[in-house]
Design a protein around this motif. Structure first.
Motif, PDB file in Angstrom:
ATOM      1  N   THR A 510     -88.755  -4.665  -6.735  1.00 21.61           N
ATOM      2  CA  THR A 510     -89.984  -3.916  -6.480  1.00 21.61           C
ATOM      3  C   THR A 510     -90.835  -3.830  -7.738  1.00 21.61           C
ATOM      4  OG1 THR A 510     -88.900  -2.600  -4.756  1.00 21.61           O
ATOM      5  CG2 THR A 510     -90.924  -1.710  -5.705  1.00 21.61           C
ATOM      6  N   GLU A 511     -90.200  -3.587  -8.879  1.00 13.36           N
ATOM      7  CA  GLU A 511     -90.943  -3.529 -10.130  1.00 13.36           C
ATOM      8  C   GLU A 511     -91.585  -4.875 -10.458  1.00 13.36           C
ATOM      9  OE1 GLU A 511     -91.688  -0.783 -11.902  1.00 13.36           O
ATOM     10  OE2 GLU A 511     -90.762   0.143 -10.132  1.00 13.36           O
ATOM     11  N   THR A 512     -90.905  -5.965 -10.123  1.00  8.69           N
ATOM     12  CA  THR A 512     -91.493  -7.289 -10.329  1.00  8.69           C
ATOM     13  C   THR A 512     -92.722  -7.473  -9.452  1.00  8.69           C
ATOM     14  OG1 THR A 512     -89.402  -8.321 -10.990  1.00  8.69           O
ATOM     15  CG2 THR A 512     -91.076  -9.767 -10.064  1.00  8.69           C
ATOM     16  N   VAL A 513     -92.634  -7.039  -8.197  1.00 13.03           N
ATOM     17  CA  VAL A 513     -93.773  -7.154  -7.282  1.00 13.03           C
ATOM     18  C   VAL A 513     -94.950  -6.329  -7.779  1.00 13.03           C
ATOM     19  CG1 VAL A 513     -94.581  -6.600  -4.944  1.00 13.03           C
ATOM     20  CG2 VAL A 513     -92.364  -7.693  -5.266  1.00 13.03           C
ATOM     21  N   LYS A 514     -94.664  -5.194  -8.392  1.00 19.19           N
ATOM     22  CA  LYS A 514     -95.731  -4.294  -8.843  1.00 19.19           C
ATOM     23  C   LYS A 514     -96.551  -4.871  -9.996  1.00 19.19           C
ATOM     24  CE  LYS A 514     -93.947   0.191  -7.337  1.00 19.19           C
ATOM     25  NZ  LYS A 514     -93.462   1.525  -7.765  1.00 19.19           N
ATOM     26  N   ILE A 515     -96.081  -5.954 -10.597  1.00 16.57           N
ATOM     27  CA  ILE A 515     -96.875  -6.585 -11.647  1.00 16.57           C
ATOM     28  C   ILE A 515     -98.233  -7.001 -11.092  1.00 16.57           C
ATOM     29  CG2 ILE A 515     -97.050  -8.590 -13.174  1.00 16.57           C
ATOM     30  CD1 ILE A 515     -93.985  -8.523 -13.399  1.00 16.57           C
ATOM     31  N   TYR A 516     -98.227  -7.571  -9.873  1.00 15.87           N
ATOM     32  CA  TYR A 516     -99.477  -8.019  -9.270  1.00 15.87           C
ATOM     33  C   TYR A 516     -99.913  -7.164  -8.084  1.00 15.87           C
ATOM     34  CZ  TYR A 516     -99.312 -12.198 -12.162  1.00 15.87           C
ATOM     35  OH  TYR A 516     -99.306 -13.058 -13.234  1.00 15.87           O
ATOM     36  N   ASN A 517     -99.025  -6.367  -7.514  1.00 14.55           N
ATOM     37  CA  ASN A 517     -99.370  -5.445  -6.433  1.00 14.55           C
ATOM     38  C   ASN A 517     -98.880  -4.050  -6.819  1.00 14.55           C
ATOM     39  OD1 ASN A 517    -100.429  -6.836  -3.702  1.00 14.55           O
ATOM     40  ND2 ASN A 517     -99.049  -8.240  -4.754  1.00 14.55           N
ATOM     41  N   PRO A 518     -99.592  -3.374  -7.728  1.00 16.05           N
ATOM     42  CA  PRO A 518     -99.061  -2.154  -8.346  1.00 16.05           C
ATOM     43  C   PRO A 518     -98.871  -0.975  -7.396  1.00 16.05           C
ATOM     44  CG  PRO A 518    -101.336  -2.531  -9.026  1.00 16.05           C
ATOM     45  CD  PRO A 518    -100.893  -3.762  -8.308  1.00 16.05           C
ATOM     46  N   PHE A 519     -99.473  -1.009  -6.200  1.00 15.76           N
ATOM     47  CA  PHE A 519     -99.372   0.133  -5.287  1.00 15.76           C
ATOM     48  C   PHE A 519     -98.410  -0.148  -4.138  1.00 15.76           C
ATOM     49  CE2 PHE A 519    -103.756  -0.157  -6.948  1.00 15.76           C
ATOM     50  CZ  PHE A 519    -103.690   0.924  -7.819  1.00 15.76           C
ATOM     51  N   VAL A 520     -97.567  -1.139  -4.293  1.00 18.11           N
ATOM     52  CA  VAL A 520     -96.718  -1.589  -3.194  1.00 18.11           C
ATOM     53  C   VAL A 520     -95.743  -0.496  -2.738  1.00 18.11           C
ATOM     54  CG1 VAL A 520     -94.832  -2.544  -4.606  1.00 18.11           C
ATOM     55  CG2 VAL A 520     -95.395  -3.582  -2.403  1.00 18.11           C
ATOM     56  N   LYS A 521     -95.559  -0.407  -1.429  1.00 24.52           N
ATOM     57  CA  LYS A 521     -94.540   0.454  -0.831  1.00 24.52           C
ATOM     58  C   LYS A 521     -93.394  -0.437  -0.366  1.00 24.52           C
ATOM     59  CE  LYS A 521     -98.503   2.821   1.095  1.00 24.52           C
ATOM     60  NZ  LYS A 521     -99.248   3.032   2.355  1.00 24.52           N
ATOM     61  N   THR A 522     -92.254   0.153  -0.089  1.00 27.70           N
ATOM     62  CA  THR A 522     -91.111  -0.666   0.302  1.00 27.70           C
ATOM     63  C   THR A 522     -90.385  -0.077   1.496  1.00 27.70           C
ATOM     64  OG1 THR A 522     -89.575   0.476  -1.197  1.00 27.70           O
ATOM     65  CG2 THR A 522     -90.746  -1.434  -2.076  1.00 27.70           C
ATOM     66  N   MET A 523     -89.766  -0.973   2.256  1.00 27.88           N
ATOM     67  CA  MET A 523     -88.813  -0.573   3.287  1.00 27.88           C
ATOM     68  C   MET A 523     -87.661  -1.577   3.252  1.00 27.88           C
ATOM     69  SD  MET A 523     -90.743  -1.661   6.829  1.00 27.88           S
ATOM     70  CE  MET A 523     -92.231  -0.724   6.526  1.00 27.88           C
TER      71      MET A 523
END
Length: 563
Positions: A510-523
């Motif tokens: 999730t932290e890796t994804v937040k590099i380019y999508n900083p507001f990402v939510k997860t399920m």
């Protein structure tokens, strides 16, 4: 032909923050654009002035704030509170205006002076630099007369008033650029541009260099024209990522504004959220919007899961027809969010050999994910959760796979009855998976990640040496793999350890994804048994209480394969 879409309805809770009513040192930001008395409901749709607010509505909003205990603050107030020199009032509001319209000078500025309200004004340098009498290229196919924007003299005047702080809104990146082979125009500051002549995307180096040069050019221009450089960066369209946030920070703009609806705290000014003011918002709607920021509603959340394999077609024309039909259907069904399968799995094996986005490690079936996520977001108005495996990427490396232990022969093997999963403990596997997730995040704009149900390890997995040696180091035990499996106490400890490691691995992705999508939510998908019977944790390395998720999908073990 598009297949049936199955609907799942559940309650969605924002898992990033459980907002309470306004507290000290918290504040909200309101975002305004054009302020005018000329927009009417009759010409609004034709003019495209989605964010033009009549001056009388702005006056009513300011009056309501004044009469209901809200205090309009400046960025200096925020920074003093951050340093501990003061405390923000309980209902603190910061005002911001984007783009530097002439209407700000004619309508909003006199109103701000009358109420003694400070504000932040975002300026696009290239627009203001256009000579008098010429048109400003406002969007790809839209121009506005130069006299619709402020002059440098007027910007300097409002800055020198002491009420208005000028913010960087980019020099020339307030526009869309091709973000995929289908030529969708996406925010220039947060998009790797697709280069049709070369048939590829610009490199990371070229992308970051382009953004750095633009932001620096605007800051230098402010210094030349206004006598000071900006300390605030307002991202055009609210689109950003942590790579360009670092650029802003390096250029002495540690404070940045997005368009996320949230309450901000003085302790974190890196990505300040703003509530966007829309045209013809009634005072009642404005009041509800303010209330919802501090008391987020628990609304029903209608979702569908879409398999990109059913949209894909080797014929680009048929594929585009499928895509258009899907987007229209989603719009008509009033869907809240789409869970979009980002990988190709036509045989339903769950072993991922191809994906629908450019990346470093797997073949790309076709470059489709960006196109569909953008169309769903802009045409259907839905949030997109990208559905992707945690581990089941079928890389042709047997040495990197999850291994099972055979208690009869005491040998390790790859269980062919389960997903072929990369080991979350092997450093090379970790690197591959993180790079796939980084490339995914870089390739598209999406609201969240839906982790597939492959994030599971049985009581005989993962028995590779990397995993077991790490377990021994963490547990301070001196036992063999055979003892760990045969002794109930050790087996339970090993299962709990693997459960937490899978959770930690998901968080790191999730932290890796937040590099380019900083507001990402997860399920994350969890199997039913660990939820219904916590003692079954050792069969799955899953535990609902440990997962601490607010959005989840429970699945039966028999549903592993796609039907």
């Amino acid at each position: 032909m598009l297949k049936k879409i199955f609907i799942l309805i559940f309650l969605c809770i924002n898992n990033e923050t459980a907002l309470k009513a306004f507290e000290n040192n918290n504040f909200i930001i309101l975002s305004y654009h054009n302020i005018t008395d000329q927009v009417t409901t009759d010409n609004f749709q034709q003019s495209g002035e989605d964010y033009s607010l009549p001056a009388q509505q702005l006056t009513a909003q300011f009056q309501w704030l004044s009469e209901n205990g809200y205090t309009v603050i400046s960025m200096d107030d925020v920074l003093q509170a951050k340093r501990g020199e003061k405390t923000l009032p309980e209902k603190a509001v910061l005002l911001s205006f984007d783009d530097g319209y002439q209407s700000f000078y004619q309508e909003a500025f006199p109103l701000l002076k009358a109420f003694n309200y400070p504000a932040v004004l975002g300026i696009v340098g290239s627009w203001i630099e256009v000579p008098e009498g010429q048109d400003v290229k406002y969007e790809e196919k839209k121009k506005i007369p130069r006299d619709k924007l402020m002059t440098w003299e007027e910007i300097k005047e409002v800055q020198d008033s002491g009420l208005i702080e000028i913010a960087n809104h980019s020099y020339a990146l307030h526009k869309g650029i091709p973000g995929n082979p289908q030529k969708n125009l996406e925010p220039a500051i947060a998009t790797h541009q697709y280069l049709p002549n070369l048939g590829k995307y610009e490199s990371d180096h070229a992308y970051l260099k382009r953004v750095h040069e633009d932001l620096k050019k605007n800051s230098d221009l402010f210094h030349q024209r206004l006598g000071k450089k900006p300390r605030i960066m307002i991202w055009p369209y609210g689109a950003t990522n942590m790579k360009v946030v670092k650029i802003a920070h390096d250029l002495e703009m540690p404070i940045t504004f997005t368009l996320e609806d949230k309450i901000n705290t003085v302790d974190n000014l890196t990505l300040c959220g703003r509530k966007l003011a829309m045209s013809f918002t009634t005072l009642g709607d404005f009041i509800i919007d303010i209330y919802d920021l501090s008391h987020p509603p628990l609304d029903p959340f209608r979702t569908v899961r879409v398999d990109l394999d059913y949209v894909y077609d080797p014929d680009p024309k048929i594929q585009e027809e499928n895509l258009s039909k899907l987007v229209q259907r989603i719009y008509e069904m009033q869907i809240s969010a789409v869970i979009l399968q980002a990988y190709a799995d036509p045989d339903g094996s769950g072993n991922i050999k191809e994906v629908y986005f450019p990346n470093r490690h797997l073949p790309m079936r076709t470059d489709l994910l960006n196109r569909l996520t953008w169309q769903l977001r802009t045409r259907a108005g839905v949030e997109v959760f990208v559905w992707i495996p945690m581990l089941a990427f079928d890389i042709n490396r047997e040495d990197l796979l999850v291994k099972s232990y055979d208690p009869q022969s005491a040998k390790l093997y790859v269980d062919k009855e389960r997903y072929r999963r990369l080991s979350p403990f092997h450093p090379k596997s970790q690197k591959i998976i993180h790079e796939i997730y980084e490339d995914l995040s870089k390739s598209s704009f999406f609201a969240g990640i839906a982790y597939h149900d492959d994030g599971v390890l049985s009581d005989f997995e993962d028995a590779n040496d990397f995993a077991f040696q790490e377990f021994l180091r963490d547990s301070h035990l001196e036992i063999t793999l055979s003892e760990a499996i045969q002794n109930p106490e050790y087996r339970k400890a090993w299962a709990s350890w693997k459960t937490q490691k899978l959770i930690d691995f998901t968080k790191s992705l999730t932290e890796t994804v937040k590099i380019y999508n900083p507001f990402v939510k997860t399920m994350r998908s969890l199997f039913a048994l660990p939820i219904l019977n916590p003692d079954s944790e050792e069969w799955f390395s899953q535990n609902f209480d440990s997962s601490r998720v607010t959005q989840f999908a429970a699945k039966g073990w028999e549903s592993k394969r796609k039907t």
